[in-house]
Design an enzyme around this catalytic site. Sequence first.
Site, PDB file in Angstrom:
ATOM      1  N   SER A 592     -12.765  -0.970   5.329  1.00 38.51           N
ATOM      2  CA  SER A 592     -13.584  -0.871   6.536  1.00 38.51           C
ATOM      3  C   SER A 592     -14.976  -0.331   6.173  1.00 38.51           C
ATOM      4  CB  SER A 592     -12.869  -0.010   7.581  1.00 38.51           C
ATOM      5  OG  SER A 592     -13.489  -0.130   8.846  1.00 38.51           O
ATOM      6  N   ASP A 667      -8.742  -9.885  12.631  1.00 36.78           N
ATOM      7  CA  ASP A 667      -9.360  -8.557  12.720  1.00 36.78           C
ATOM      8  C   ASP A 667     -10.299  -8.547  13.928  1.00 36.78           C
ATOM      9  OD1 ASP A 667     -10.752  -6.176  12.355  1.00 36.78           O
ATOM     10  OD2 ASP A 667     -10.731  -6.339  10.164  1.00 36.78           O
ATOM     11  N   HIS A 699      -7.120  -5.459  11.519  1.00 41.12           N
ATOM     12  CA  HIS A 699      -7.912  -4.587  10.641  1.00 41.12           C
ATOM     13  C   HIS A 699      -7.033  -3.780   9.680  1.00 41.12           C
ATOM     14  CE1 HIS A 699     -11.692  -2.824   9.534  1.00 41.12           C
ATOM     15  NE2 HIS A 699     -11.353  -1.603   9.873  1.00 41.12           N
TER      16      HIS A 699
END
Length: 722
Positions: A592, A667, A699
């Site tokens: 991320s 995601d 995600h």
Amino acid sequence: MKLKQTVVLFLLSCFSLTAQQKLSVEEIYSGAFRPEAMDELIAMKNTNQYTVLNFDRTSRSMQIDLYDFATLKKVSTLIDTKSFPELADGIDSYVFSKDEKQLLIANNSNPIFRHSFTADYFLYNLTTKKLTKVLEQVQEPTFSPDGSKIGFAKANNLFVYDVASAKVTQVTSDGKKNSIINGITDWVYEEEFAFVRAYDWSADSKKLAYIRFDESEVPEFSMNVFKKNLYPTVETFKYPKAGEKNALVSLHVYDVTSATAKVINLGNYNDFYIARMEWTNDANVLSAQVLNRHQDNLDLLFIDSTTGTAKVVLNEKDKAYVDVTDNLTFLKDNSFIWTSEKDGYNHIYLYDKTGKLKNQVTKGNWEVTAYYGFDEKNKTIFYQSVENGSIVRDVYRIGLDGKNKIKLSKQVGTNGATLSPNFEYFINRYSSATQPTVYTLNSAKDGKQIQSIVDNKALAEKIKKYDLPVKEFFELTTEKGHKLNAWMIKPKDFDATKKYPVFMFQYSGPGSQEVANNWLDSNDMWFMMLAQQGYIVACVDGRGTGFKGAAFKKCTQKELGKYEVEDQIDAAKVIGNYAYVDKTRIGIFGWSYGGFMSSNCLFKGADVFKMAIAVAPVTNWRFYDSIYTERYMQTPQENASGYDDNSPINHVSKLKGNFLLIHGTADDNVHVQNTMQMVEALVQANKQFDWAIYPDKNHGIYGGKTRIQLYNKMTNFIKENL
């Protein structure tokens, strides 16, 4: 000769029996090292008791068990699923009515986004022991304070269920997917303000306040859902990217008796957020926290629900941004407790009901990290802080007047508390990098341990077989003089005369922390596995990370990825100069924000890093959501260079090392668009790299054997390229 050979063989076999047992990805990501916990621990409000959700492996059933805080003895089982076939699928979560005579039990939950889900709900009467299915696939049901009604949301509308008559009243009727939402937050509020239920009951149960989201003008994002179908389906939802239109929010109060609603006039505000909304202890006064789009000005409003007039009782301004928390607590006379970074560190403040400051309760060059509660009888506040160092957490009590502070936690590491309703006891959760989580009963007066509850001794014994290396904490000083928290894991058979490759891990996002003295998660166990295979693993929290004061955290404002990347490159240079490190073999990994960082580090630090792995990275801040990105960067229209100078997609031409790029196609948070456009940029720059796409994974990239396959892939990439 034969005798000697036999002795040697015997000694070798003895050595192999006591040698370090090897960790495997399969073991780590199948949950083999998960600590035992107290699931769904809820402290009661009316009795000095608490409940825990337990699972009986023999009968495959679940129980909500009631325990006494003073003795830890089980008082009773409130409900056991084996007595109710309707709950054969188990209990996902539960909530009590205010009088604690009714339970609302969720099962058959279906996730929507990170926090949101729909579920079936059962009403359980603790007196009659009657279980009734009352709601199907709804969101966020909540008892009214008098327990006579349940508010809930379904299909973007708000409803009220009457417990006595089982009648449902529809509060709103204009809800429509991708257009109007009532009483539930939109995607970006859920993700970035971290709440889903956008409605609240007044203290007298006569009114419902709710936020309405008009997202009709918000741009849409679509993603393919493949599954195993002949034709993929398309999931479309509203997602405001940086600089794009947000949902228009409005605040409403619904009168349950007259079935009428009124709009609260917030005409003084333009392009704003309602970041929090809740009733005060006064049944006629509603509070709302209104933020401007830059999020550097927050007004706490008290709204007279009868007249609809709003008054600013507190204003917070910040050169960078104001953090929104859940710490606002109303006392009996409607005076309130608030936390703020206004003196440079997060501290607790007491205001009267008009918003006049009565006292700053905590002070010092350290942060309050959690507010636990207020003991009205003894005028005492309980909280958690980093007073003894930013990588540890301790539990404290302090007088409302800021005097008589007592440190209640005794062990060095991470401590957290659940207070008993009468504030005589607390359940302490403690862990460190060498101690799996333990739960103990402690005295709230002096912190003295009374009894052990969960000790995780079995896990501690299991871990011993692996003879794991120690996670060493230290402070790293860069050449520029920045002092940064760090940890390092060296191989157990570490030899200071050898040269080792180094694999660095970081997240680096604003206010985050990876260097913390707490128990090992799955990533840590993977790092231990890499250490067993001859790698040194290191982690450095650079500027922009949390718990060292506002100035350290907010110095990255308007330039996300500039100072953070500089610090990782500088830290790698320091580590590379250690006598036992091979400076030509340093890699970096992140997920991320950490993936954004590891990409940038490999590109901008091409002569420092040999390889990088980026999982679900933001590759261009223009692709990310409005609330998060603009909080730190303002809009792309206002700060184009801040966006472009530090987005890795604009630095692909500098790639020299080995790069592995990973993303899930479903995601909803960091869209796969980030990776697809990065791939195209790398291709057009004629750069070789590796990449992996996980169909229909969000995600978190998990489910089935996904994590095992993913971490084996990353392990192999490290072995081949570092």
